[in-house]
Design an enzyme around this catalytic site. Structure first.
Site, PDB file in Angstrom:
ATOM      1  CB  SER A 136      31.943  33.192  25.225  1.00  0.00           C
ATOM      2  OG  SER A 136      32.142  31.846  24.821  1.00  0.00           O
ATOM      3  CE  LYS A 190      31.413  33.260  28.825  1.00  0.00           C
ATOM      4  NZ  LYS A 190      32.007  32.510  29.875  1.00  0.00           N
ATOM      5  CG  HIS A 193      27.596  31.103  26.013  1.00  0.00           C
ATOM      6  ND1 HIS A 193      28.731  30.533  26.543  1.00  0.00           N
ATOM      7  CD2 HIS A 193      27.801  31.182  24.681  1.00  0.00           C
ATOM      8  CE1 HIS A 193      29.592  30.269  25.562  1.00  0.00           C
ATOM      9  NE2 HIS A 193      29.046  30.670  24.424  1.00  0.00           N
ATOM     10  CG  ASN A 194      29.958  29.434  30.190  1.00  0.00           C
ATOM     11  OD1 ASN A 194      29.919  30.132  29.173  1.00  0.00           O
ATOM     12  ND2 ASN A 194      30.989  29.419  30.991  1.00  0.00           N
ATOM     13  CD  GLU A 197      31.267  26.109  26.783  1.00  0.00           C
ATOM     14  OE1 GLU A 197      31.117  27.334  26.579  1.00  0.00           O
ATOM     15  OE2 GLU A 197      32.209  25.664  27.457  1.00  0.00           O
TER      16      GLU A 197
HETATM   17  P1  NBP Z   1      42.919  33.551  36.163  1.00  0.00           P
HETATM   18  O1  NBP Z   1      41.492  33.313  36.428  1.00  0.00           O
HETATM   19  O2  NBP Z   1      43.860  32.410  36.335  1.00  0.00           O
HETATM   20  O3  NBP Z   1      43.412  34.755  37.116  1.00  0.00           O
HETATM   21  C1  NBP Z   1      44.764  35.148  37.145  1.00  0.00           C
HETATM   22  C2  NBP Z   1      44.861  36.657  37.252  1.00  0.00           C
HETATM   23  O4  NBP Z   1      44.203  37.118  38.438  1.00  0.00           O
HETATM   24  C3  NBP Z   1      46.321  37.108  37.370  1.00  0.00           C
HETATM   25  O5  NBP Z   1      46.469  38.299  36.638  1.00  0.00           O
HETATM   26  C4  NBP Z   1      46.474  37.329  38.855  1.00  0.00           C
HETATM   27  O6  NBP Z   1      47.500  38.228  39.187  1.00  0.00           O
HETATM   28  C5  NBP Z   1      45.141  37.932  39.174  1.00  0.00           C
HETATM   29  N1  NBP Z   1      44.807  37.958  40.614  1.00  0.00           N
HETATM   30  C6  NBP Z   1      44.527  36.956  41.475  1.00  0.00           C
HETATM   31 BR1  NBP Z   1      44.560  35.166  41.052  1.00  0.00          BR
HETATM   32  N2  NBP Z   1      44.231  37.361  42.697  1.00  0.00           N
HETATM   33  C7  NBP Z   1      44.335  38.699  42.648  1.00  0.00           C
HETATM   34  C8  NBP Z   1      44.150  39.711  43.615  1.00  0.00           C
HETATM   35  N3  NBP Z   1      43.779  39.427  44.861  1.00  0.00           N
HETATM   36  N4  NBP Z   1      44.377  40.985  43.236  1.00  0.00           N
HETATM   37  C9  NBP Z   1      44.742  41.283  41.983  1.00  0.00           C
HETATM   38  N5  NBP Z   1      44.906  40.360  41.009  1.00  0.00           N
HETATM   39  C10 NBP Z   1      44.711  39.082  41.338  1.00  0.00           C
HETATM   40  O7  NBP Z   1      43.153  34.192  34.706  1.00  0.00           O
HETATM   41  P2  NBP Z   1      42.445  33.867  33.304  1.00  0.00           P
HETATM   42  O8  NBP Z   1      42.359  32.393  33.036  1.00  0.00           O
HETATM   43  O9  NBP Z   1      43.130  34.729  32.334  1.00  0.00           O
HETATM   44  O10 NBP Z   1      40.946  34.361  33.493  1.00  0.00           O
HETATM   45  C11 NBP Z   1      40.615  35.709  33.845  1.00  0.00           C
HETATM   46  C12 NBP Z   1      39.115  35.812  34.034  1.00  0.00           C
HETATM   47  O11 NBP Z   1      38.477  35.492  32.798  1.00  0.00           O
HETATM   48  C13 NBP Z   1      38.548  34.829  35.057  1.00  0.00           C
HETATM   49  O12 NBP Z   1      37.505  35.441  35.756  1.00  0.00           O
HETATM   50  C14 NBP Z   1      38.016  33.694  34.206  1.00  0.00           C
HETATM   51  O13 NBP Z   1      36.968  32.995  34.844  1.00  0.00           O
HETATM   52  C15 NBP Z   1      37.524  34.455  32.993  1.00  0.00           C
HETATM   53  N6  NBP Z   1      37.422  33.698  31.757  1.00  0.00           N
HETATM   54  C16 NBP Z   1      38.363  32.773  31.433  1.00  0.00           C
HETATM   55  C17 NBP Z   1      38.243  32.069  30.236  1.00  0.00           C
HETATM   56  C18 NBP Z   1      39.294  31.082  29.844  1.00  0.00           C
HETATM   57  O14 NBP Z   1      39.098  30.410  28.803  1.00  0.00           O
HETATM   58  N7  NBP Z   1      40.398  30.958  30.589  1.00  0.00           N
HETATM   59  C19 NBP Z   1      37.191  32.337  29.378  1.00  0.00           C
HETATM   60  C20 NBP Z   1      36.265  33.307  29.705  1.00  0.00           C
HETATM   61  C21 NBP Z   1      36.400  33.978  30.908  1.00  0.00           C
HETATM   62  P3  NBP Z   1      48.994  37.664  39.463  1.00  0.00           P
HETATM   63  O15 NBP Z   1      49.612  37.510  38.103  1.00  0.00           O
HETATM   64  O16 NBP Z   1      49.650  38.732  40.246  1.00  0.00           O
HETATM   65  O17 NBP Z   1      48.872  36.377  40.203  1.00  0.00           O
END
Ligand code: NBP
Length: 483
Positions: A136, A190, A193-194, A197
């Site tokens: 988080s 987690k 937690h959400n 939130e």
């Molecule tokens: P995203 O959730 O937008 O995912 C994008 C990433 O996933 C890119 O690296 C993309 O690769 C890869 N990807 C996908 Br889409 N499909 C794929 C596949 N079939 N094989 C391999 N790679 C694949 O990214 P994020 O917002 O950085 O979040 C990452 C994780 O963290 C998620 O699970 C999210 O729920 C979690 N999270 C996010 C936050 C937040 O504040 N954003 C907070 C806490 C947790 P590519 O570049 O080749 O398309």
């Protein structure tokens, strides 16, 4: 510095999935002196990270999964930061095929905890350690210190814990990261937690709405109120950013930004998961549920448009003592927040019992004090309460919170009743107060519910004055039998 991958296996950690979260966590590891192997499905993100931030630490650029796995020291540790669901399964499968028994795969995405339970069991059969880690703090936390909730085999934590603890937020010298428990427990906490939130944000939203609608305060004045509140018991990240959002002016119109944002809240799903899980566990999380439903209602734009102008009935006059009503709202917010956290911790206790996780609520309060979205001064009080009594039946019964609610109760009732008389919706304030009143009631109307259930379905009931189950012969002579 970018290290040539021909130098052999030297990275302490690998990160695959280099979108906003993954790249910031990779940078965080590198900034703490760890050599980080980088991998992303499309190479462009890997190159962009190295191009823009390569000077922040030691990165190993890799293109294929085999190359990536080959760049890691043993036991290999890989953090997956890709989209939750099918993409995570796909990446796990690719990694598992290239890794060896004893290696550790960590899923840092927002996975559903039941998926994590399934994945952990399947990888365990293949000799691999699978750690479902809730993370988080959003992108800022990922870079500068998140709260990390790793669940999985305890033995893998020995090889992984120090790495994760080094990049986590620190509060009073304690890292906001600890081993949570087995398999899906990290993602479960987690999720809760959400959910908390969601409740916190809804309560803050109701306070904002009351200050605006009942007292006629504009966004700037409400921002000042939140800033003042942030100096006391309500001090928290969410209250702090509320003031910042309210103070932001729209560049185009010069109005407060909040006044030009469409009032339809979206959701990604973790609040909904929390409520679904609470329903399955039989735990009333009314504050979280009201928050999820309030977002859904706000998003029903067509229905809301059609309903504007529906009768309000006779409305009361607005409060005349603005200072008193502002203090009432502060107290109502605090008391309702205690209820939301109490309910969240009840859900954690129920999850722990259901899955045999042996979760420690004081540890969770400790690691939520920094890095995460619900970080707050208040969490120190929760930690103290559970340190004092780890089997507290409800957080509300801890002496500190009991006293806080006793101080707040009159204000809380005034806020809920005034809002009702003014026609201002306060679903989370009101349901939290009802929950509190139900919890402290000596008798509940559930006795009647049991009578009705026995009448139409012979479901039986217990008596206050005898052991056992009883049934009244409703369609017969209405005498009672013991069953
Ligand atoms: P995203 O959730 O937008 O995912 C994008 C990433 O996933 C890119 O690296 C993309 O690769 C890869 N990807 C996908 Br889409 N499909 C794929 C596949 N079939 N094989 C391999 N790679 C694949 O990214 P994020 O917002 O950085 O979040 C990452 C994780 O963290 C998620 O699970 C999210 O729920 C979690 N999270 C996010 C936050 C937040 O504040 N954003 C907070 C806490 C947790 P590519 O570049 O080749 O398309």
């Amino acid at each position: 510095m970018t290290i040539d991958n021909t130098e052999g296996a030297r990275a302490q950690i690998g990160v695959t999935g280099l979108a906003v979260m993954g790249s910031n966590i990779a940078r965080n590891f590198a900034r703490h002196g760890h050599t980080v192997a980088l991998h992303n499905r499309s190479i462009a993100k890997t190159d962009a990270l190295i191009e823009e931030h390569g000077s922040e630490g030691d990165f190993v650029r890799t293109e294929t999964i085999e190359e990536f796995v080959g760049a890691l020291q043993k036991p290999r540790r890989v953090l997956i930061m890709v989209k939750a669901g099918a993409p995570t399964d796909a990446v796990i499968e690719e990694l598992a095929a290239a890794m060896e028994p004893g290696d550790i795969i960590i899923d840092g995405g927002n996975a559903l905890y039941t998926d994590t339970i399934r994945r952990e069991a399947s990888l365990r059969e293949r000799g691999l350690h699978f750690v479902g880690a809730g993370i988080s703090g959003g992108e800022e936390g990922a870079l500068n210190g998140p709260s990390i909730m790793p669940g999985g085999p305890k033995e893998s934590y020995a090889a992984l814990g120090p790495l994760l603890e080094s990049i986590a937020a620190q509060v009073d010298g304690t890292p906001c990261c600890t081993h949570i428990g087995p398999d899906g427990s990290g993602h479960f906490v987690k999720m809760v937690h959400n959910g908390i939130e969601y409740a916190d944000m809804q309560l803050i939203g109701e306070a904002y709405n009351l200050l605006g609608s009942a007292l006629g305060y504009d966004a700037g004045k409400i921002a000042d109120v939140f800033t003042e509140w942030n100096g006391g018991d309500l001090e928290s990240y969410l209250v702090e950013i509320t003031a910042e959002v309210l103070r932001q002016k729209d560049a185009k119109t010069g109005k407060p930004l909040v006044d030009v944002i469409v009032d339809a809240a979206e959701q990604k799903g973790t609040g909904r998961w929390t409520v679904k899980s609470a329903l399955d566990l039989g735990v009333p999380v009314t504050g979280i549920a009201e928050a999820v439903f309030a977002r859904a209602l706000s998003g029903s734009r067509e229905q809301r448009k059609a309903a504007v102008g529906l009768a309000s009935g006779v409305l009361a006059d607005k409060p005349t003592d603005a200072a008193q009503f502002t203090e009432d709202i502060r107290q109502a917010l605090y008391a309702s927040k205690v209820v939301a956290y109490a309910q969240g911790f009840d859900q954690i206790a129920a999850g722990s019992a259901e899955y045999d996780w042996d979760l420690h609520p004081a540890d969770l309060a400790t690691i939520w004090r920094g890095g995460c979205i619900i970080r707050a001064r208040f969490l120190n009080r929760i930690k103290d309460a559970y340190d004092e009594n780890p089997t507290l039946p409800s957080l509300i019964l801890a002496p500190y919170f009991r006293d806080a609610i006793e101080t707040a109760i009159d204000s809380w009732r005034r806020v809920v009743s005034t809002a009702t008389l003014l026609g201002i919706p306060v679903p989370a304030f009101a349901s939290s107060l009802s929950y509190y009143d139900a919890l402290r009631a000596e008798r509940l109307p559930a006795a009647l519910t049991q009578g009705q259930r026995d009448f139409f379905g012979a479901h039986t009931y217990e008596r206050v004055d005898a052991e056992g189950k009883f049934h009244t012969l409703w369609s017969g002579d209405r005498s009672e039998v013991q069953v």
